[in-house]
Design a protein around this motif. Structure first.
Motif, PDB file in Angstrom:
ATOM      1  N   PRO A   1      32.786  58.478  97.320  1.00  0.00           N
ATOM      2  CA  PRO A   1      34.258  58.089  96.572  1.00  0.00           C
ATOM      3  C   PRO A   1      34.289  58.217  95.242  1.00  0.00           C
ATOM      4  O   PRO A   1      35.459  58.397  94.433  1.00  0.00           O
ATOM      5  N   SER A   2      32.990  58.535  94.623  1.00  0.00           N
ATOM      6  CA  SER A   2      33.031  58.505  92.929  1.00  0.00           C
ATOM      7  C   SER A   2      33.273  60.013  92.524  1.00  0.00           C
ATOM      8  O   SER A   2      33.521  60.434  91.389  1.00  0.00           O
TER       9      SER A   2
ATOM     10  N   ILE B   1      25.656  55.178  95.225  1.00  0.00           N
ATOM     11  CA  ILE B   1      24.911  54.249  94.453  1.00  0.00           C
ATOM     12  C   ILE B   1      24.661  54.845  92.911  1.00  0.00           C
ATOM     13  O   ILE B   1      24.513  53.909  91.958  1.00  0.00           O
ATOM     14  N   LEU B   2      24.172  55.939  93.077  1.00  0.00           N
ATOM     15  CA  LEU B   2      23.697  56.511  91.497  1.00  0.00           C
ATOM     16  C   LEU B   2      24.809  56.619  90.546  1.00  0.00           C
ATOM     17  O   LEU B   2      24.620  56.449  89.370  1.00  0.00           O
ATOM     18  N   ASP B   3      25.943  56.847  91.171  1.00  0.00           N
ATOM     19  CA  ASP B   3      27.139  56.855  90.254  1.00  0.00           C
ATOM     20  C   ASP B   3      27.687  55.525  89.857  1.00  0.00           C
ATOM     21  O   ASP B   3      28.481  55.541  88.752  1.00  0.00           O
TER      22      ASP B   3
ATOM     23  N   GLY C   1      26.470  52.213  90.587  1.00  0.00           N
ATOM     24  CA  GLY C   1      25.642  50.746  90.676  1.00  0.00           C
ATOM     25  C   GLY C   1      24.154  50.700  90.930  1.00  0.00           C
ATOM     26  O   GLY C   1      23.725  50.002  91.820  1.00  0.00           O
ATOM     27  N   ARG C   2      23.451  51.684  90.546  1.00  0.00           N
ATOM     28  CA  ARG C   2      22.059  51.921  90.696  1.00  0.00           C
ATOM     29  C   ARG C   2      21.634  50.603  90.319  1.00  0.00           C
ATOM     30  O   ARG C   2      20.444  50.181  91.161  1.00  0.00           O
ATOM     31  N   ASP C   3      21.609  50.009  89.453  1.00  0.00           N
ATOM     32  CA  ASP C   3      21.046  48.622  89.079  1.00  0.00           C
ATOM     33  C   ASP C   3      21.218  47.482  89.931  1.00  0.00           C
ATOM     34  O   ASP C   3      20.607  46.466  90.044  1.00  0.00           O
ATOM     35  N   GLN C   4      22.053  47.442  91.119  1.00  0.00           N
ATOM     36  CA  GLN C   4      22.352  46.869  91.843  1.00  0.00           C
ATOM     37  C   GLN C   4      21.507  46.564  93.020  1.00  0.00           C
ATOM     38  O   GLN C   4      21.466  45.827  93.873  1.00  0.00           O
TER      39      GLN C   4
END
Length: 278
Positions: free
Chosen positions: A66-67, A133-135, A137-140
């Motif tokens: 979706p990003s 995830i990479l686009d 909120g990778r830190d989550q």
């Protein structure tokens, strides 16, 4: 109220041949109407019905995140509809009905390590998950390991993106092929065997698996031996679907319909159903 049977019109903006045998192409689509674009809200793991007018429609996992700005579908040339898609040229129009089905449980996965295991063509929706995830909120998330394999290097999808992922420090990408090939520097071996060799830790970790039934059959015992519980093994059964809205009954497993109740399921859920191949 949105009509779930009415396809939205989309333009083919780009066609990418993914594999050396020319059997898999990725189609990048854009909506003809801005209001359709705004209304098409989806998450990784969902699918849509793609139609070629006069030929019919078929379900495909959404390969884009979706990003991203375009909607992507990777299509394996296996039948009448997929052949019609492969013959399309940039600028032509197709129909897309969706989004449909369940997504990967992002809220449940946050804060956990992820082991993603996929073979060949089935990498589409897992590619969407990793990209998302990479686009966004990778830190989550904790450690992310991606094990992706094919029979030979020419059958791996998204080669440019895999090359980019291999240079990142926040994702561990492991590629494997079934047999030795000239110039290949990655792993060699069947996915279940390479997974066993890697032996990823199961603590605070979810395993997400999508691939051919034979791959899944031999991968699940390896994951269980590594300590992954059925509640933390997540699979997608999109191969079984047809109409996408629970009307035809083609994808039923006992009282459930894959297109309506899935296609994303935990192994624990699947093991409670009648005994059928994933």
């Amino acid at each position: 109220m949105k009509n779930q049977f009415l396809p939205l019109l989309m333009r083919v903006d780009k066609v990418v041949t993914e594999t050396a045998d020319n059997n898999i192409k990725t189609f990048e689509l854009s909506f003809l109407r801005e209001e359709d674009k705004k209304a098409f809200s989806y998450l990784p793991g969902q699918f849509a019905e793609v139609s070629v007018f006069g030929k019919g429609e078929a379900p495909f996992g959404i390969a884009s995140s979706p990003s991203e700005t375009s909607l992507k579908f990777s299509v394996n040339k296996t039948g009448v509809l997929s052949l019609a898609l492969h013959r399309l040229e940039e600028g032509e129009t197709v129909g897309v009905r969706g989004p449909l089905g369940s997504s990967y449980p992002l809220a449940e996965l946050k804060g956990k390590n992820l082991v993603i295991v996929s073979g060949g063509f089935a990498f589409t929706t897992l590619r969407a998950l990793v990209r998302y995830i990479l686009d966004t909120g990778r830190d989550q998330f904790g450690k992310i390991t991606v094990l992706y394999g094919a029979r030979n290097p020419g059958l791996l999808l998204y080669k440019d993106e895999l090359k980019e992922w291999s240079t990142r420090k926040d994702i561990n990408l492991v590629l494997t092929i079934d047999k030795e090939a000239e110039g290949w520097t990655g792993k060699v071996g069947l996915l279940p065997n390479v997974l066993k060799e890697m032996a990823p830790a199961s603590q605070d970790t979810y395993a997400l698996v999508c691939g051919p039934p034979i791959m899944i059959k031999f991968t699940l015992p390896v994951l269980k031996d590594l300590g992954f519980t059925p509640e933390r093994i997540i699979l997608s059964l999109e191969k079984r679907m047809k109409c996408g809205v629970g009307m035809c009954g083609h994808c039923n497993i006992g009282p459930e319909l894959v297109c309506r109740d899935g296609p994303v399921f935990t192994l624990a859920h699947l093991e409670s159903m009648p005994n059928e191949e994933p």
